[in-house]
Design an enzyme around this catalytic site. Structure first.
Site, short mmCIF file in Angstrom:
data_model
loop_
_atom_site.label_atom_id
_atom_site.label_comp_id
_atom_site.label_asym_id
_atom_site.label_seq_id
_atom_site.Cartn_x
_atom_site.Cartn_y
_atom_site.Cartn_z
N GLU A 67 -12.78 -2.55 10.83
CA GLU A 67 -11.54 -3.30 10.97
C GLU A 67 -10.98 -3.10 12.38
O GLU A 67 -10.29 -2.10 12.64
CB GLU A 67 -10.50 -2.81 9.95
CG GLU A 67 -10.94 -2.94 8.51
CD GLU A 67 -9.73 -3.03 7.56
OE1 GLU A 67 -9.66 -3.99 6.82
OE2 GLU A 67 -8.87 -2.14 7.62
N LYS A 72 -1.82 -3.20 0.20
CA LYS A 72 -0.90 -2.39 1.01
C LYS A 72 0.39 -2.12 0.23
O LYS A 72 0.32 -2.01 -1.00
CB LYS A 72 -0.64 -3.07 2.37
CG LYS A 72 -1.96 -3.42 3.07
CD LYS A 72 -1.81 -3.81 4.51
CE LYS A 72 -3.17 -4.14 5.09
NZ LYS A 72 -3.12 -4.49 6.50
N HIS A 99 -7.76 4.04 6.65
CA HIS A 99 -7.25 2.76 7.16
C HIS A 99 -6.48 3.01 8.46
O HIS A 99 -5.81 4.04 8.59
CB HIS A 99 -6.35 2.11 6.11
CG HIS A 99 -6.01 0.69 6.45
ND1 HIS A 99 -5.06 0.37 7.38
CD2 HIS A 99 -6.54 -0.47 6.03
CE1 HIS A 99 -5.01 -0.96 7.50
NE2 HIS A 99 -5.89 -1.49 6.69
P1 PGA Z 1 -5.41 -8.35 7.02
O1 PGA Z 1 -5.57 -6.79 6.72
O2 PGA Z 1 -6.46 -9.06 6.20
O3 PGA Z 1 -4.02 -8.68 6.60
O4 PGA Z 1 -5.63 -8.53 8.49
C1 PGA Z 1 -6.83 -6.21 6.53
C2 PGA Z 1 -6.67 -4.74 6.25
O5 PGA Z 1 -5.80 -4.10 6.86
O6 PGA Z 1 -7.41 -4.17 5.42
#
Ligand code: PGA
Length: 252
Positions: A169, A11, A97
């Site tokens: 997700e 990110k 995403h």
């Molecule tokens: P996280 O994020 O592992 O911090 O929950 C996953 C993602 O957004 O790809």
């Protein structure tokens, strides 16, 4: 056999020195510790793609971007095209995403265009889908995720569709510390696979890697990855620590 994949999504984190140090740690740990054949990908911020790609050269860790624009080139100030990303060595790209959908208002139609260009440039797109807590509570989570696939992916030819990696997700699990249970993950992954089968046939469906993402950590990765339809993970927070990320890879 479907490919097993663990992709880190950094990110908008790390400065240049930190990014190089983290990539280098991951590369070395993967090299010395990982004995399974999991594909490992680091999806890093745009400015770090080229140097991190150079650092990863010759290793088994692949380079990925976190987004790409839907147009080839032109007057789109501040945007980055799939062709540019390809030219600096990225081979994977995360598209759709939930943070892009929420904060940058990316739509399924726009994502279909992004997918087309990414495929045209030879990428393996990691297409993200997933429902909000509200949608799950209303029991429309499965139909919602299916509609995301319908609208952004199901226009693809069979040969192009086979290039896609899907990441399920659930939005309520991203960065919250609340992981989907193995039952919830397996149920949705199976629904996604059945839905793919209804469009492209069971043979194609059985070849598509479906990753789980959302608070995946070293202590829950093993049970999630043991689900028959979970083929790996898209890892946010835990990919920012080399030790945690590599332990997740070793969970297979
Ligand atoms: P996280 O994020 O592992 O911090 O929950 C996953 C993602 O957004 O790809």
């Amino acid at each position: 056999m479907r490919k097993k994949i663990v992709a880190g999504n950094w990110k908008m984190n790390k400065n240049f020195d930190e990014a190089m140090a983290l990539a280098s740690e991951v590369k070395n740990m993967v090299n010395t510790e990982v004995t399974n054949n999991t594909i490992v990908v680091l999806c890093v911020p745009f400015p770090f793609l080229y140097p991190v790609g150079k650092l990863l050269e010759g290793s088994r860790v692949a380079l990925g971007a976190q987004n790409a624009h839907e147009k080839e080139a032109g007057a789109y100030t501040g945007e980055v095209s799939a062709g540019m990303l390809k030219s600096v060595g990225a081979t994977y790209v995360i598209l759709g995403h939930s943070e892009r959908r929420e904060y940058f208002k990316e739509t399924n139609t726009q994502l279909a265009e992004k997918i087309n260009l990414a495929i045209k440039h030879g990428f393996t797109p990691i297409f993200c889908c997933g429902e909000s807590l509200d949608q799950r509570n209303q029991n429309i989570h499965i139909s919602f995720v299916k509609s995301q696939l319908d609208e952004s992916l199901f226009h693809l030819s069979e040969s192009d569709f086979k290039k896609i990696v899907i990441a399920y997700e659930p939005i309520w699990a991203i960065g919250t510390g609340v992981t989907a249970t193995t039952e919830q993950a397996q149920e949705m992954h199976n629904e996604i696979r059945q839905h793919i089968a209804s469009r492209y046939g069971t043979s194609v469906a059985s070849e598509i890697s479906i990753l789980y993402g959302g608070s995946c950590k070293p202590d829950n990765a093993k049970e999630l990855f043991a689900c028959p339809d979970v083929d790996g993970g898209l890892i946010g927070g835990a990919s920012l620590k080399a030790r945690d990320f590599v332990d997740i890879i070793k969970s297979f």
